[in-house]
Scaffold this motif. Sequence first.
Motif, short mmCIF file in Angstrom:
data_model
loop_
_atom_site.label_atom_id
_atom_site.label_comp_id
_atom_site.label_asym_id
_atom_site.label_seq_id
_atom_site.Cartn_x
_atom_site.Cartn_y
_atom_site.Cartn_z
N LYS A 143 -31.29 -21.94 -35.85
CA LYS A 143 -30.73 -23.17 -36.45
C LYS A 143 -31.47 -23.52 -37.74
O LYS A 143 -30.85 -23.86 -38.75
CB LYS A 143 -30.81 -24.33 -35.44
CG LYS A 143 -30.01 -24.12 -34.17
CD LYS A 143 -29.97 -25.37 -33.32
CE LYS A 143 -31.34 -25.71 -32.76
NZ LYS A 143 -31.85 -24.68 -31.83
N PRO A 461 -20.26 -30.83 -41.85
CA PRO A 461 -19.20 -30.26 -41.02
C PRO A 461 -18.01 -31.22 -40.99
O PRO A 461 -18.19 -32.42 -41.21
CB PRO A 461 -19.85 -30.15 -39.64
CG PRO A 461 -21.33 -30.27 -39.89
CD PRO A 461 -21.46 -31.14 -41.10
N PRO A 462 -16.78 -30.79 -40.72
CA PRO A 462 -16.46 -29.40 -40.35
C PRO A 462 -16.04 -28.52 -41.52
O PRO A 462 -15.83 -27.34 -41.35
CB PRO A 462 -15.26 -29.60 -39.40
CG PRO A 462 -14.57 -30.81 -39.94
CD PRO A 462 -15.64 -31.70 -40.49
N LEU A 467 -21.13 -24.02 -45.36
CA LEU A 467 -21.04 -23.57 -43.96
C LEU A 467 -20.09 -22.39 -43.84
O LEU A 467 -20.36 -21.43 -43.12
CB LEU A 467 -20.58 -24.73 -43.07
CG LEU A 467 -21.35 -26.05 -43.20
CD1 LEU A 467 -20.76 -27.10 -42.29
CD2 LEU A 467 -22.82 -25.84 -42.89
N ARG A 471 -21.07 -18.62 -42.85
CA ARG A 471 -20.40 -18.04 -41.68
C ARG A 471 -19.85 -16.65 -42.00
O ARG A 471 -19.88 -15.74 -41.16
CB ARG A 471 -19.28 -18.98 -41.23
CG ARG A 471 -18.42 -18.51 -40.05
CD ARG A 471 -19.22 -18.44 -38.76
NE ARG A 471 -19.98 -17.18 -38.64
CZ ARG A 471 -20.90 -16.94 -37.73
NH1 ARG A 471 -21.24 -17.85 -36.86
NH2 ARG A 471 -21.53 -15.79 -37.70
N THR A 479 -24.33 -18.34 -34.36
CA THR A 479 -23.06 -18.99 -34.04
C THR A 479 -22.75 -20.11 -35.03
O THR A 479 -23.65 -20.61 -35.73
CB THR A 479 -23.10 -19.58 -32.62
OG1 THR A 479 -24.06 -20.65 -32.59
CG2 THR A 479 -23.50 -18.52 -31.59
N THR A 480 -21.48 -20.49 -35.07
CA THR A 480 -21.06 -21.60 -35.94
C THR A 480 -21.75 -22.89 -35.53
O THR A 480 -22.15 -23.70 -36.37
CB THR A 480 -19.54 -21.76 -35.89
OG1 THR A 480 -18.92 -20.53 -36.29
CG2 THR A 480 -19.08 -22.88 -36.81
N GLY A 481 -21.92 -23.10 -34.20
CA GLY A 481 -22.59 -24.29 -33.73
C GLY A 481 -24.03 -24.36 -34.21
O GLY A 481 -24.54 -25.44 -34.55
N GLN A 482 -24.71 -23.21 -34.25
CA GLN A 482 -26.09 -23.19 -34.75
C GLN A 482 -26.14 -23.54 -36.23
O GLN A 482 -27.07 -24.24 -36.68
CB GLN A 482 -26.71 -21.82 -34.50
CG GLN A 482 -27.04 -21.54 -33.04
CD GLN A 482 -27.52 -20.13 -32.81
OE1 GLN A 482 -27.09 -19.19 -33.49
NE2 GLN A 482 -28.40 -19.94 -31.82
N TYR A 484 -23.98 -25.48 -37.83
CA TYR A 484 -23.71 -26.91 -37.94
C TYR A 484 -24.94 -27.74 -37.57
O TYR A 484 -25.30 -28.69 -38.27
CB TYR A 484 -22.54 -27.30 -37.03
CG TYR A 484 -21.17 -26.93 -37.56
CD1 TYR A 484 -21.03 -26.22 -38.74
CD2 TYR A 484 -20.02 -27.30 -36.88
CE1 TYR A 484 -19.78 -25.86 -39.23
CE2 TYR A 484 -18.76 -26.96 -37.36
CZ TYR A 484 -18.64 -26.24 -38.54
OH TYR A 484 -17.40 -25.91 -39.02
N ARG A 485 -25.60 -27.38 -36.45
CA ARG A 485 -26.77 -28.15 -36.02
C ARG A 485 -27.94 -27.95 -36.99
O ARG A 485 -28.76 -28.85 -37.18
CB ARG A 485 -27.18 -27.73 -34.61
CG ARG A 485 -26.19 -28.15 -33.54
CD ARG A 485 -26.79 -28.07 -32.15
NE ARG A 485 -27.19 -26.71 -31.78
CZ ARG A 485 -26.38 -25.81 -31.26
NH1 ARG A 485 -25.09 -26.11 -31.04
NH2 ARG A 485 -26.81 -24.60 -30.94
#
Length: 516
Positions: A143, A461-462, A467, A471, A479-482, A484-485
């Motif tokens: 992250k 985001p989003p 981002l 990606r 991951t995309t979640g990582q 974003y966080r």
Amino acid sequence: MNLPLDLLMFAALIAAILSGYPVSFMLAGTATIFALVGWLVGQFEPALLGALGQRVFGLLTNDVLIAIPLFVFMGVVLEKSRIAEELLETMGRLFGPIRGGLGVSVVVVGALLAASTGIVGATVVAMGLIALPTMVRNGYDPKLSAGTVCTAGTLGQIIPPSTLLIILADVMSNAYQQAQYEQGKFTIETISVGQVFAAALFPGLMLMAIYIVYLLVRATLFPASAPALSRLSDLPSTGEVMRAVVPPVLLIVAVLGSILGGVATPSEAASVGAVGALLLAGARSESRANLIIAGAVAFGLVAVLAGAVPVRLQRSDTGAADWALGALMTVLVLLGIAALLQSIWRAQRRAILAPIVTSTMTVTAMIFATILTASVFSLVFRGLGGDARVEEILTAMPGGPQGALIFVMALIFILGFFLDFVEISVIILPLVAPILILMGHDPLWLAVLIAINLQTSFLTPPFGFSLFYLRSAAPKEITTGQIYRGVIPYILLQIAGMAVIWLAPTVATWLPGVVF
């Protein structure tokens, strides 16, 4: 009762943009539809559209905007010639032995690439391909790695020269003039690109310092999230560091120095940057680069001599010394042209010339199409009474000028979730900036605050563009979640940076006050 067509028009535009269709077509199409509807219901005077030709001509002859394709070209050349990649690898090896050093190297390289390219996408993708796998492989928190790469890449928006600052300079200058006209002033002051560059320089470096402090503090508190590299044998030699760092720094000094020193206009400085980037790419591509180095030195001597001893051979009192100096400068120019031609030939032989030209044309066309069609949209929006409604909303805000500015900054921040910086700059700012300036806000300070806010739009985001760029280049294990966080702490740091400039305006206004 009249329909609020101006509000409906703005809402329809947001919905149309979110559909994913090209923004320029959405701008022109929405404007055309609402112009027709407004004419049918008696709320729009079609004679206003007669001003479109003048607006388009004014845009295409705008000296400030000529710099955009040249700066884009400069950035694309540095990306395609792998100069940026070599810089990133060398700085990573240099700072690696420090705890958190890899992250620091990414921020430093992001700042250098920002000052030499100004292209966010190219910087983020390059660092995502090279630095991100290295950081994860050496035990960095995924992250933290993703957030650092994303944020460092966006420094290209705030550190000059950047496309955003050029567009902002044009928009804010027009808004400043409009505000002065409404105040009844007839001696109108303007804002130059050089002033905006000078105003943004210290805030950009301040943001870089904030990121570095955050990384070092986090690495100290949580050593496992940003460990030091264990192998010291990979440290680069002094020669490797100089070879990687000196060329981009020289390019930065040539471009920014000529603007801030008053030697060249932004367009002229952009052409210097474009030629300099080509020469750097040509010199790097092969081992034998004597002609290219000599040509670069020759161009530098011509610039110095032209400023120190101008040659005017058409004068009647021209002497032998003047003719000798003219002949010397002619030889130097021919040497520089020969070096430039060799650089172009080398780029063609390496099959990077066509991608450079194609990328430059694509990015430039996108920017100018958006600016052109935004001019159509704003004309119809004003014809429907939208500017009066915006003024009414801002003046009704509690808190006076500060409350109105907080509302506008919040609006820009929220729109950054969905819109690109070009769209926000050319659609929203012409409506709100004149009113904010009339309320007493300094236009240069306002431009820097808005620039940092727009920079944040790349991270939120989003739909933050950084981002998406990361990606596309990140390893599959990220991951995309990582991602974003990972950017959330940096978004908070951005807000803290805006707060510092808000509370201490001299951070943005001191340098342009001294230089200009």
